[in-house]
Scaffold this active site. Structure first.
Site, PDB file in Angstrom:
ATOM      1  N   ARG A 277      12.522  -4.204  -7.613  1.00 53.68           N
ATOM      2  CA  ARG A 277      11.075  -4.078  -7.857  1.00 53.68           C
ATOM      3  C   ARG A 277      10.841  -3.955  -9.356  1.00 53.68           C
ATOM      4  O   ARG A 277      11.705  -3.473 -10.086  1.00 53.68           O
ATOM      5  CB  ARG A 277      10.524  -2.831  -7.147  1.00 53.68           C
ATOM      6  CG  ARG A 277      10.865  -2.743  -5.671  1.00 53.68           C
ATOM      7  CD  ARG A 277      10.181  -3.804  -4.844  1.00 53.68           C
ATOM      8  NE  ARG A 277       8.731  -3.797  -4.994  1.00 53.68           N
ATOM      9  CZ  ARG A 277       7.921  -2.939  -4.373  1.00 53.68           C
ATOM     10  NH1 ARG A 277       8.402  -2.059  -3.529  1.00 53.68           N
ATOM     11  NH2 ARG A 277       6.618  -2.980  -4.572  1.00 53.68           N
TER      12      ARG A 277
ATOM     13  N   PRO B 127       0.827  -1.209   0.000  1.00 56.22           N
ATOM     14  CA  PRO B 127       0.000   0.000   0.000  1.00 56.22           C
ATOM     15  C   PRO B 127       0.863   1.262   0.000  1.00 56.22           C
ATOM     16  O   PRO B 127       1.832   1.359   0.752  1.00 56.22           O
ATOM     17  CB  PRO B 127      -0.796  -0.115   1.299  1.00 56.22           C
ATOM     18  CG  PRO B 127      -0.774  -1.552   1.642  1.00 56.22           C
ATOM     19  CD  PRO B 127       0.534  -2.074   1.128  1.00 56.22           C
ATOM     20  N   GLU B 128       0.496   2.182  -0.860  1.00 57.70           N
ATOM     21  CA  GLU B 128       1.188   3.461  -0.933  1.00 57.70           C
ATOM     22  C   GLU B 128       0.214   4.539  -0.459  1.00 57.70           C
ATOM     23  O   GLU B 128      -0.829   4.218   0.097  1.00 57.70           O
ATOM     24  CB  GLU B 128       1.661   3.688  -2.380  1.00 57.70           C
ATOM     25  CG  GLU B 128       2.521   2.542  -2.897  1.00 57.70           C
ATOM     26  CD  GLU B 128       2.954   2.712  -4.354  1.00 57.70           C
ATOM     27  OE1 GLU B 128       3.148   3.859  -4.800  1.00 57.70           O
ATOM     28  OE2 GLU B 128       3.090   1.685  -5.048  1.00 57.70           O
TER      29      GLU B 128
ATOM     30  N   LYS C 216       3.257   6.095   4.369  1.00 56.27           N
ATOM     31  CA  LYS C 216       2.465   4.890   4.083  1.00 56.27           C
ATOM     32  C   LYS C 216       1.920   4.270   5.371  1.00 56.27           C
ATOM     33  O   LYS C 216       1.686   3.073   5.442  1.00 56.27           O
ATOM     34  CB  LYS C 216       3.335   3.857   3.349  1.00 56.27           C
ATOM     35  CG  LYS C 216       3.934   4.351   2.036  1.00 56.27           C
ATOM     36  CD  LYS C 216       4.811   3.269   1.439  1.00 56.27           C
ATOM     37  CE  LYS C 216       5.687   3.798   0.322  1.00 56.27           C
ATOM     38  NZ  LYS C 216       6.648   2.777  -0.132  1.00 56.27           N
TER      39      LYS C 216
ATOM     40  N   ARG D 155       0.534 -12.809   5.918  1.00 53.17           N
ATOM     41  CA  ARG D 155       1.909 -13.266   6.113  1.00 53.17           C
ATOM     42  C   ARG D 155       2.624 -12.521   7.238  1.00 53.17           C
ATOM     43  O   ARG D 155       3.814 -12.712   7.439  1.00 53.17           O
ATOM     44  CB  ARG D 155       2.686 -13.131   4.801  1.00 53.17           C
ATOM     45  CG  ARG D 155       2.237 -14.182   3.765  1.00 53.17           C
ATOM     46  CD  ARG D 155       2.949 -14.019   2.447  1.00 53.17           C
ATOM     47  NE  ARG D 155       4.397 -14.114   2.587  1.00 53.17           N
ATOM     48  CZ  ARG D 155       5.266 -13.662   1.688  1.00 53.17           C
ATOM     49  NH1 ARG D 155       4.829 -13.083   0.601  1.00 53.17           N
ATOM     50  NH2 ARG D 155       6.552 -13.783   1.901  1.00 53.17           N
TER      51      ARG D 155
END
Ligand code: ZN
Length: 275
Positions: free
Chosen positions: A265, A2-3, A59, A114
């Site tokens: 990424r 999530p940003e 974030k 997780r």
């Protein structure tokens, strides 16, 4: 993970749903998500407290309690803050890490498949110290084009890495860095020192624009991301490069390329119109 748009959605929803709600009890089922406090401290400092405000910084979703303490949540890839009708009956397969039954009968539940996310409890002094290390918010009016250009042009790292560096500018991660760079026609691998002042100004404007659009869409849903009511974000259909490697650039038709060379990424870019 999530940003800014996803965490802004979470924080706004929690503000609407939970402002004024009082915590009746705290049950920590997965202590490894906790930061800064023990499960016992976490429970005793929150039990009986009332949520006075939810907001976002970088974030992180932040919940202010009437005690002065702040709950600081980073959902990362697999965490979600859910507000549900109570009572909640936990089962082994629901990945509940912490639950906060409320005095009004509902339950705030932190679920993390997780357990990559984190939940910290900070005193006001500790929060002030912590927040000082984070860079300015993208929409901070003090973050002018000139100031942003100076930050970018001072670094020899790739411009995409700089955009994602939370000490330089907060809230932007992989998805929106890819999108902002495509919009500004800037190649992600370029060193900060090669970016002109005009390119930096355009990049900041495009980053703001894509973040604003994504907030309106309630973010991008991927992996386990859910808003507090279990809903999903709608931005992915509007993404121009993220998730579109191998497809044609919508601006020029060239096949979009991808690499994992920057910070491990995925970077997706147009080799023709991003220079
Ligand atoms: Zn193109």
């Amino acid at each position: 993970m999530p940003e800014l748009p996803e965490v802004e959605t979470i924080a706004r929803d929690l503000e609407a749903l939970l402002r004024g709600a009082t915590v009746k009890a705290v049950a920590v089922h997965a202590a490894d998500v906790l930061r800064e406090v023990t499960p016992r401290q976490f429970a005793s400092r929150i039990r009986g407290a009332t949520f006075v405000r939810f907001w976002r910084r970088a974030k992180y979703a932040v919940g202010d309690l009437d005690t002065g303490d702040r709950i600081v949540v980073s959902p990362k890839f697999t965490g979600a803050l859910l507000v549900e009708a109570g009572p909640f009956k936990r089962s082994r397969a629901d990945y509940t890490a912490i639950q906060f039954p409320l005095t009004d009968g509902r339950v705030l539940r932190y679920r993390d498949v997780r357990r990559l996310g984190t939940v910290a409890l900070m005193s006001p002094a500790r929060f002030d110290e912590w927040v000082r290390r984070i860079g300015p918010e993208p929409f901070d009016p003090l973050l002018t084009a000139e100031r942003f250009a100076a930050v970018v042009r001072a670094s020899r790292r790739s411009v995409k890495t700089i955009l994602m560096d939370q000490h330089r500018i907060a809230g932007i991660g992989n998805i929106y860095a890819n999108e902002a760079l495509w919009r500004a026609r800037v190649r992600p691998s370029r060193r900060g020192t090669t970016i002109t002042r005009a390119e930096a100004a355009l990049l900041l404007a495009e980053a703001r624009d894509v973040l604003h659009t994504a907030v309106e869409q309630r973010g991008t849903s991927f992996r386990d991301y859910q808003d507090p009511s279990g809903g999903r974000g709608g931005f992915l259909g509007l993404a121009k490069v993220y998730g579109r490697a191998g497809e044609p650039c919508v601006r020029c038709g060239t096949t979009l390329r991808s690499t994992h060379a920057i910070e491990g990424r995925i970077t997706v870019w147009c080799p023709s119109c991003q220079r």
